[in-house]
Design a protein around this motif. Structure first.
Motif, mmCIF file in Angstrom:
data_model
loop_
_atom_site.group_PDB
_atom_site.id
_atom_site.type_symbol
_atom_site.label_atom_id
_atom_site.label_comp_id
_atom_site.label_asym_id
_atom_site.label_seq_id
_atom_site.Cartn_x
_atom_site.Cartn_y
_atom_site.Cartn_z
ATOM 1 N N HIS A 19 0.813 -1.225 0.000
ATOM 2 C CA HIS A 19 0.000 0.000 0.000
ATOM 3 C C HIS A 19 0.843 1.269 0.000
ATOM 4 O O HIS A 19 0.451 2.287 0.570
ATOM 5 N N ARG A 20 2.004 1.203 -0.637
ATOM 6 C CA ARG A 20 2.846 2.387 -0.802
ATOM 7 C C ARG A 20 2.641 2.943 -2.212
ATOM 8 O O ARG A 20 2.514 2.184 -3.167
ATOM 9 N N LEU A 36 -4.857 15.881 -2.493
ATOM 10 C CA LEU A 36 -4.452 15.538 -1.126
ATOM 11 C C LEU A 36 -3.592 16.638 -0.501
ATOM 12 O O LEU A 36 -2.982 16.426 0.541
ATOM 13 N N ASN A 37 -3.536 17.790 -1.162
ATOM 14 C CA ASN A 37 -2.791 18.947 -0.641
ATOM 15 C C ASN A 37 -1.315 18.649 -0.448
ATOM 16 O O ASN A 37 -0.698 19.060 0.549
ATOM 17 N N THR A 38 -0.726 17.924 -1.402
ATOM 18 C CA THR A 38 0.700 17.605 -1.311
ATOM 19 C C THR A 38 1.288 17.575 -2.716
ATOM 20 O O THR A 38 0.707 18.114 -3.648
ATOM 21 N N THR A 39 2.469 16.975 -2.888
ATOM 22 C CA THR A 39 3.125 16.887 -4.191
ATOM 23 C C THR A 39 3.384 15.434 -4.532
ATOM 24 O O THR A 39 3.372 14.552 -3.657
ATOM 25 N N THR A 40 3.656 15.193 -5.810
ATOM 26 C CA THR A 40 3.950 13.817 -6.227
ATOM 27 C C THR A 40 5.221 13.311 -5.553
ATOM 28 O O THR A 40 5.300 12.138 -5.164
ATOM 29 N N GLN A 41 6.202 14.171 -5.414
ATOM 30 C CA GLN A 41 7.469 13.756 -4.786
ATOM 31 C C GLN A 41 7.264 13.338 -3.335
ATOM 32 O O GLN A 41 7.877 12.380 -2.852
ATOM 33 N N GLN A 42 6.377 14.047 -2.629
ATOM 34 C CA GLN A 42 6.131 13.722 -1.227
ATOM 35 C C GLN A 42 5.329 12.437 -1.052
ATOM 36 O O GLN A 42 5.389 11.798 0.001
ATOM 37 N N LEU A 43 4.576 12.051 -2.093
ATOM 38 C CA LEU A 43 3.761 10.843 -1.997
ATOM 39 C C LEU A 43 4.521 9.573 -2.349
ATOM 40 O O LEU A 43 4.261 8.507 -1.775
ATOM 41 N N LEU A 44 5.437 9.632 -3.283
ATOM 42 C CA LEU A 44 6.114 8.438 -3.774
ATOM 43 C C LEU A 44 6.827 7.695 -2.651
ATOM 44 O O LEU A 44 7.597 8.269 -1.882
ATOM 45 N N GLY A 45 6.527 6.395 -2.553
ATOM 46 C CA GLY A 45 7.164 5.540 -1.563
ATOM 47 C C GLY A 45 6.505 5.561 -0.199
ATOM 48 O O GLY A 45 6.849 4.751 0.667
ATOM 49 N N ARG A 46 5.547 6.463 0.013
ATOM 50 C CA ARG A 46 4.908 6.551 1.321
ATOM 51 C C ARG A 46 3.655 5.678 1.370
ATOM 52 O O ARG A 46 2.916 5.571 0.389
ATOM 53 N N GLU A 105 0.049 7.196 6.048
ATOM 54 C CA GLU A 105 0.777 8.418 6.370
ATOM 55 C C GLU A 105 0.202 9.639 5.654
ATOM 56 O O GLU A 105 0.603 10.769 5.938
ATOM 57 N N VAL A 106 -0.738 9.394 4.763
ATOM 58 C CA VAL A 106 -1.261 10.474 3.911
ATOM 59 C C VAL A 106 -2.749 10.719 4.137
ATOM 60 O O VAL A 106 -3.189 11.874 4.246
ATOM 61 N N LEU A 107 -3.513 9.640 4.236
ATOM 62 C CA LEU A 107 -4.969 9.760 4.314
ATOM 63 C C LEU A 107 -5.451 9.843 5.759
ATOM 64 O O LEU A 107 -4.813 9.303 6.667
ATOM 65 N N ASP A 108 -6.587 10.510 5.961
ATOM 66 C CA ASP A 108 -7.234 10.510 7.268
ATOM 67 C C ASP A 108 -7.607 9.078 7.641
ATOM 68 O O ASP A 108 -7.851 8.229 6.772
#
Length: 208
Positions: free
Chosen positions: A4-5, A17-27, A31-34
């Protein structure tokens, strides 16, 4: 992936999601969703992997543009042996569609209460809404309201032209019923633009 990364995301998803693609990759998703959204998303992922079949579900997300409704489509990405090794997903923003449906439902309720025969047309002059008073006046059953309006517009081709110019159309004229009888009606019509889509709201009141 199966843990689920995020392996690949586009800018639109990251923006939602109020972020960037770089910040999402690998996470991982948690760590991102409510929490509540993440739990449901994980359940849908498990369904995709267990049954190796696509699923669709709706979720509401807090975005930079406010609260938005999304239709998620999840599907397995399989290897040469048919085993899933990734989970694909597409999220479609359906907020505007839902709002339009709510507006139509509200309009139906309002028109149902008026004594005037009322009808709402789209840009192709197809019937979106008609009330029972229109069916009674025209003699056409509700499912054939488009046929009644085609006859009327053929007799009054200037109506749509005037509405497209942003002008109000008001006239006393003849309305031909399904049985061929002519009724004298007072017609009031307005063109309305909602989210770049034009609608025609037409009211009929019998005068004799």
């Amino acid at each position: 992936d199966l843990d689920h990364r995020y392996c690949l995301v586009n800018q639109q998803y990251a923006k939602a999601l109020n972020t960037t693609t770089q910040q999402l990759l690998g996470r991982p998703m948690w760590e991102v969703l409510d929490h509540e959204i993440m739990e449901y998303a994980l359940a849908m992922d498990r369904h995709v992997l267990l049954n190796c079949e696509p699923v669709k579900y709706k979720q509401v997300l807090n975005t930079r543009s406010g609260v938005r409704s999304f239709l998620f489509s999840k599907f397995p990405i399989t290897d040469d042996h048919g085993a899933p090794y990734l989970i694909g997903g597409i999220a479609t923003d359906i907020t505007d569609i839902e709002q339009t449906e709510e507006e139509l439902d509200l309009t139906k309720e309002v028109l149902a209460e008026t004594r005037d025969a009322a009808i709402v047309l789209d840009e192709q002059q197809q019937v979106l809404i008609s009330n029972s008073a229109f069916a009674e006046m025209s003699g056409f059953p509700k499912e054939e309201a488009s046929s009644a309006m085609r006859l009327f517009l053929m007799m009054h081709p200037d109506l749509v032209d005037m509405l497209d110019q942003g002008k109000r159309w008001q006239k006393e004229c003849q309305f031909e019923r399904r049985d061929g009888q002519l009724r004298t009606v007072r017609v009031t019509a307005n063109g309305v633009i909602r989210e770049e889509r034009r609608r025609y709201v037409i009211l009929f009141r019998e005068t004799a």
